[in-house]
Design a protein around this motif. Structure first.
Motif, short mmCIF file in Angstrom:
data_model
loop_
_atom_site.label_atom_id
_atom_site.label_comp_id
_atom_site.label_asym_id
_atom_site.label_seq_id
_atom_site.Cartn_x
_atom_site.Cartn_y
_atom_site.Cartn_z
N PHE A 70 24.47 -13.32 -12.16
CA PHE A 70 23.95 -13.95 -10.94
C PHE A 70 24.19 -13.04 -9.75
O PHE A 70 25.30 -12.52 -9.56
CB PHE A 70 24.65 -15.30 -10.72
CG PHE A 70 24.19 -16.04 -9.50
CD1 PHE A 70 22.92 -16.59 -9.44
CD2 PHE A 70 25.03 -16.19 -8.40
CE1 PHE A 70 22.48 -17.28 -8.32
CE2 PHE A 70 24.61 -16.88 -7.28
CZ PHE A 70 23.33 -17.43 -7.24
N ASN A 71 23.14 -12.82 -8.95
CA ASN A 71 23.28 -11.99 -7.76
C ASN A 71 23.65 -12.87 -6.57
O ASN A 71 22.78 -13.44 -5.90
CB ASN A 71 21.99 -11.22 -7.47
CG ASN A 71 22.22 -10.12 -6.44
OD1 ASN A 71 22.92 -10.31 -5.45
ND2 ASN A 71 21.64 -8.96 -6.68
N MET A 72 24.93 -12.99 -6.31
CA MET A 72 25.43 -13.85 -5.25
C MET A 72 25.07 -13.30 -3.87
O MET A 72 24.77 -14.07 -2.94
CB MET A 72 26.95 -14.00 -5.36
CG MET A 72 27.58 -14.88 -4.30
SD MET A 72 27.10 -16.62 -4.43
CE MET A 72 28.23 -17.17 -5.71
N LEU A 73 25.07 -11.99 -3.73
CA LEU A 73 24.73 -11.37 -2.45
C LEU A 73 23.29 -11.70 -2.07
O LEU A 73 22.99 -12.11 -0.94
CB LEU A 73 24.91 -9.85 -2.56
CG LEU A 73 24.90 -9.04 -1.26
CD1 LEU A 73 26.06 -9.41 -0.38
CD2 LEU A 73 24.94 -7.55 -1.59
N GLU A 74 22.39 -11.55 -3.03
CA GLU A 74 20.97 -11.84 -2.80
C GLU A 74 20.76 -13.31 -2.47
O GLU A 74 20.02 -13.66 -1.55
CB GLU A 74 20.18 -11.45 -4.05
CG GLU A 74 18.69 -11.55 -3.92
CD GLU A 74 17.99 -11.10 -5.18
OE1 GLU A 74 17.77 -11.95 -6.08
OE2 GLU A 74 17.71 -9.88 -5.31
N TRP A 75 21.43 -14.18 -3.25
CA TRP A 75 21.29 -15.62 -3.00
C TRP A 75 21.78 -15.98 -1.61
O TRP A 75 21.14 -16.74 -0.88
CB TRP A 75 22.08 -16.43 -4.04
CG TRP A 75 22.02 -17.90 -3.78
CD1 TRP A 75 21.09 -18.79 -4.26
CD2 TRP A 75 22.89 -18.67 -2.93
NE1 TRP A 75 21.33 -20.05 -3.75
CE2 TRP A 75 22.44 -20.01 -2.94
CE3 TRP A 75 24.01 -18.35 -2.18
CZ2 TRP A 75 23.06 -21.02 -2.22
CZ3 TRP A 75 24.63 -19.35 -1.44
CH2 TRP A 75 24.17 -20.68 -1.46
N SER A 76 22.93 -15.44 -1.22
CA SER A 76 23.53 -15.79 0.06
C SER A 76 22.66 -15.34 1.22
O SER A 76 22.40 -16.11 2.16
CB SER A 76 24.93 -15.17 0.18
OG SER A 76 25.49 -15.44 1.44
N GLU A 77 22.20 -14.11 1.18
CA GLU A 77 21.42 -13.59 2.30
C GLU A 77 20.07 -14.29 2.41
O GLU A 77 19.52 -14.43 3.50
CB GLU A 77 21.28 -12.08 2.18
CG GLU A 77 22.63 -11.38 2.35
CD GLU A 77 22.55 -9.87 2.37
OE1 GLU A 77 21.52 -9.33 1.89
OE2 GLU A 77 23.50 -9.24 2.87
N LYS A 78 19.55 -14.76 1.28
CA LYS A 78 18.28 -15.49 1.29
C LYS A 78 18.45 -16.93 1.77
O LYS A 78 17.67 -17.44 2.57
CB LYS A 78 17.66 -15.48 -0.10
CG LYS A 78 16.35 -16.26 -0.20
CD LYS A 78 15.81 -16.25 -1.62
CE LYS A 78 14.52 -17.07 -1.72
NZ LYS A 78 13.98 -17.07 -3.11
N ASN A 79 19.51 -17.59 1.28
CA ASN A 79 19.69 -19.01 1.56
C ASN A 79 20.55 -19.30 2.78
O ASN A 79 20.36 -20.32 3.45
CB ASN A 79 20.28 -19.72 0.34
CG ASN A 79 19.30 -19.80 -0.81
OD1 ASN A 79 18.48 -20.70 -0.88
ND2 ASN A 79 19.38 -18.83 -1.72
#
Length: 276
Positions: A70-79
């Motif tokens: 899971f790409n947590m960095l990508e999820w966080s910056e998107k959401n």
């Protein structure tokens, strides 16, 4: 979760119980927390498992298997729509010690975290060691004894030397459900001189000391800082030191992490501020 200033002052914190290691629940709580705190300027995440801080990918989520690959960095910056940094939780505990704890002037020290599993962080020659695949410090995978004909994963610190393992053994002995057994109950029995609890806790300490013995000879640290829920026991460190005398190693200083359960929070913020 918390709001932390750039000097390390913790303004506010909150704890949430997550049932069954539910990753979606964790993400939902993170989102609600950020919405409720519009003043924050960035997100700092401490996560279990194999964490690549450059890409944000958690290749293996530790106790939270919903976060495997899971790409947590990508999820966080998107959401969450804020700059984000992520680091392994044990590395965060170590970084907190370097930033605001007893390791400010140290160049060679280790951090050992004892929880659902055994994790750790390595600081050598004044640098955090992450390893080729960002797995350095997974001390729980050290063997406590040679596996012989047993599967290799069944003779490691993670399998033999955790509070969870003690609870399993005590539940089997007392013929009670695992969820009805707590580590506090076992240690209370140990304090009261109960034979079974004494045997279980002594075995637990012996396993931790075996791991520390190996780590001391591998890295020659000046200090080892211990973190995790077990350190809430006031006598834990002194009991551990007493057990270590049998192993004959007295030069390495063994202490609890300075910030206990807030170490991961502070270390994540320090990592964010470094901009790595």
């Amino acid at each position: 979760m918390g709001v932390v200033l750039t000097d390390g002052e913790i303004v506010e914190t909150k704890e949430v119980t997550i049932q069954h290691f539910d990753g979606l629940h964790i993400l939902s709580e993170m989102k609600e927390w950020v919405i409720a705190h519009p003043e924050v300027s960035g997100i700092a995440i401490s996560a279990p498992g194999y964490v690549n801080p450059k890409t944000g990918v958690i290749s293996m989520g530790g106790a939270i298997r919903d976060f495997d690959e899971f790409n947590m960095l990508e999820w966080s910056e998107k959401n969450l729509k804020l700059p984000t940094a992520i680091e392994n939780d044990a590395n965060c505990a170590l970084l907190a010690e370097k930033w605001l704890g007893k390791a400010k002037t140290l160049e060679n020290f280790l951090c050992l975290t004892i929880g659902t599993g055994i994790g750790g962080g390595i600081y050598v020659n004044d640098k955090l060691v992450r390893g080729n695949r960002y797995r350095a410090g997974e001390f729980g995978y050290m063997f406590t004894e040679t596996p012989g004909t047993a599967l290799p994963g069944t003779q490691t610190l993670n399998d033999t030397t955790t509070i969870y393992r003690m609870r399993m053994q005590y539940a089997a002995y007392t013929e009670r459900a695992l969820e009805d057994i707590t580590g506090e109950e076992i240690f209370a029995g140990y304090d009261a001189g109960d034979v079974v609890c004494t045997r279980l806790v002594s075995s637990f300490y012996n396993g931790i000391c075996t791991g520390l013995y190996n780590l001391i000879y591998l890295f020659d640290p000046s200090h080892i800082f211990i973190g995790g829920g077990i350190t809430s026991r006031p006598t834990f460190i002194e009991e551990l030191k007493e057990q270590m005398t049998w192993f004959g190693l007295r030069d390495t200083v063994i202490e609890a992490v300075t910030h206990r359960n807030q170490a991961g929070l502070l270390g994540a913020v320090y990592h964010y501020l470094q901009g790595e």
